[in-house]
Design an enzyme around this catalytic site. Structure first.
Site, PDB file in Angstrom:
ATOM      1  N   GLU A 136       7.564  -6.963   1.619  1.00  0.00           N
ATOM      2  CA  GLU A 136       6.259  -6.952   2.292  1.00  0.00           C
ATOM      3  C   GLU A 136       5.493  -8.248   1.994  1.00  0.00           C
ATOM      4  OE1 GLU A 136       4.931  -5.009   4.446  1.00  0.00           O
ATOM      5  OE2 GLU A 136       5.970  -3.090   4.339  1.00  0.00           O
ATOM      6  N   LYS A 159       0.864  -1.176   0.000  1.00  0.00           N
ATOM      7  CA  LYS A 159       0.000   0.000   0.000  1.00  0.00           C
ATOM      8  C   LYS A 159       0.900   1.224   0.000  1.00  0.00           C
ATOM      9  CE  LYS A 159      -3.627   2.419   2.448  1.00  0.00           C
ATOM     10  NZ  LYS A 159      -4.653   2.369   3.492  1.00  0.00           N
ATOM     11  N   LYS A 168      -2.113  -1.589  -3.858  1.00  0.00           N
ATOM     12  CA  LYS A 168      -2.982  -0.405  -3.808  1.00  0.00           C
ATOM     13  C   LYS A 168      -2.166   0.863  -3.859  1.00  0.00           C
ATOM     14  CE  LYS A 168      -6.096   1.885  -0.697  1.00  0.00           C
ATOM     15  NZ  LYS A 168      -6.609   1.964   0.634  1.00  0.00           N
ATOM     16  N   LYS A 209       1.280   9.996   5.646  1.00  0.00           N
ATOM     17  CA  LYS A 209       1.344   8.586   6.040  1.00  0.00           C
ATOM     18  C   LYS A 209       2.628   7.908   5.560  1.00  0.00           C
ATOM     19  CE  LYS A 209      -3.697   8.040   6.528  1.00  0.00           C
ATOM     20  NZ  LYS A 209      -4.859   7.136   6.366  1.00  0.00           N
TER      21      LYS A 209
HETATM   22  C1  PBG Z   1      -7.249   3.725   5.290  1.00  0.00           C
HETATM   23  C2  PBG Z   1      -7.688   3.393   3.920  1.00  0.00           C
HETATM   24  C3  PBG Z   1      -7.529   4.253   2.832  1.00  0.00           C
HETATM   25  C4  PBG Z   1      -8.117   3.628   1.752  1.00  0.00           C
HETATM   26  C5  PBG Z   1      -8.603   2.391   2.173  1.00  0.00           C
HETATM   27  N1  PBG Z   1      -8.314   2.255   3.519  1.00  0.00           N
HETATM   28  C6  PBG Z   1      -6.964   5.615   2.771  1.00  0.00           C
HETATM   29  C7  PBG Z   1      -5.686   5.922   3.396  1.00  0.00           C
HETATM   30  O1  PBG Z   1      -4.826   5.072   3.602  1.00  0.00           O
HETATM   31  O2  PBG Z   1      -5.519   7.094   3.729  1.00  0.00           O
HETATM   32  C8  PBG Z   1      -8.198   4.247   0.400  1.00  0.00           C
HETATM   33  C9  PBG Z   1      -9.179   3.706  -0.560  1.00  0.00           C
HETATM   34  C10 PBG Z   1      -9.449   4.564  -1.736  1.00  0.00           C
HETATM   35  O3  PBG Z   1      -8.808   5.619  -1.967  1.00  0.00           O
HETATM   36  O4  PBG Z   1     -10.353   4.198  -2.501  1.00  0.00           O
HETATM   37  N2  PBG Z   1      -6.887   2.746   6.158  1.00  0.00           N
END
Ligand code: PBG
Length: 323
Positions: free
Chosen positions: A232, A194, A247, A216
């Site tokens: 990971e 992610k 993602k 983040k």
């Molecule tokens: C947070 C989370 C995020 C998304 C899914 N879970 C956003 C982030 O990490 O700030 C993003 C999903 C999307 O943009 O469609 N735990």
């Protein structure tokens, strides 16, 4: 010329015969946003066509998806600001909207697959995925909170738990906690790679969950890195993950491919909110043809190696007969 690749493109029947990848309803997971209240449905302004639903309307939405053959849902809660605190207490509230929504969906649609999001951000007054102390995101202290959240989701009936927080060691920690309480059949879809992405903006609007300070980058990955995803993924496999997720998806097709080539677990791709917003805004301006653009993007993710795609387009592609 002995070889003429165009021969295999000369008619629709032949093109269909030699088509290498396919999109089916069973490849798709539909993310759904939940809000408090009754008979409420509010559109996410940066995601035209995507709504936050109160639980009664959520059930109606799930039903109409089920009728289209779309049976896997990833739920996300929009929590009122007054209920947020440093330790995400609201995430364990059995009468809160999230745990109630999981129970209601499973009760009304036992054959649906409910995927739940494990991270602190929707419930955190800091807007971060982990516990914050003096501006730092604490790793090991967060694991305990994530494990409790996972147990609450499993108890409520979740089929798959999806930790999206990017803390180190969380898959193994959650796996042990689940097994310890008898939830050995609850699956884990890990957000393996992610990235710290600009494409999450509209999602944070949907949940009103943007970080209150900083970014983040100390837990989500650097968009410049591919090999780090292998580290990971190896950890997630070792720790007992059932799915590996990449993602966002569109700018990270190489990462999907490299995980597919190196690991044998199913690969999930998250076609995130910002990717959805880009398409919708161009379509609204008349600059792109909607169905063909969306299916081309989703097919690209499959071709890269995604077995399953989380996408806000899931319902419309079925409803409109685009796949
Ligand atoms: C947070 C989370 C995020 C998304 C899914 N879970 C956003 C982030 O990490 O700030 C993003 C999903 C999307 O943009 O469609 N735990």
């Amino acid at each position: 010329m002995l070889s003429r690749p165009r021969r295999n493109r000369k008619s629709q029947v032949i093109r269909d015969m030699v088509q290498e990848n396919h999109l089916r309803a069973s490849d798709l997971i539909f993310p759904l946003f939940i809000i408090d209240g009754q008979n409420r449905k509010t559109e996410v302004s940066s995601m035209p066509g995507i709504y936050r639903y109160s639980i009664d309307l959520l059930l109606k939405e799930v039903e109409s998806c089920m009728n289209l053959g779309l049976k896997a849902f990833d739920l996300f809660p929009n929590i009122e600001e007054s209920k947020k605190d440093k330790v995400a207490t609201e995430s364990l509230n059995k009468d809160g909207i999230y745990l109630r929504a999981i129970r209601e969906v499973k009760k009304n649609f036992p054959e649906a697959c409910v995927i739940t999001d494990v991270a602190m951000d929707p419930y955190s007054s800091d807007g971060h995925d982990g516990l914050v102390e003096n501006g730092e995101i604490l790793n090991d202290e967060t694991l305990e909170i994530l494990a409790k959240m996972s147990l609450a989701h499993a108890e409520a009936g979740a089929d798959i738990i999806a930790p999206s927080d990017m803390m180190d060691g969380r898959v193994g920690y959650i796996r042990e906690a689940l097994d310890g309480q008898g939830f050995k059949n609850t699956s884990i879809m890990s957000y393996t790679a992610k990235y710290a992405s600009a494409f999450y903006g509209p999602f944070r609007d949907a949940l009103e969950s943007a970080p209150k300070f900083g970014d983040k980058k100390t837990y989500q990955m650097n968009p410049a890195n591919q090999r780090e995803a292998l580290i990971e993924a190896a950890l997630d496999v070792e720790e007992g993950a059932d799915f590996l997720m990449v993602k966002p998806a569109l700018a990270y097709l190489d990462v999907i491919k490299v995980l597919k080539d190196n690991f044998d677990l199913p690969i999930a791709a998250y076609n995130v909110s910002g990717e959805y917003a880009m398409i919708k805004s161009a379509v609204q301006k008349g600059w792109l043809e909607e169905g063909r653009t969306i299916t081309e993007i989703l097919m690209g993710m499959k071709r890269a190696g995604a077995d399953v795609i989380l996408t806000y387009h899931a319902k419309e592609v079925l409803e409109k007969g685009w796949i």
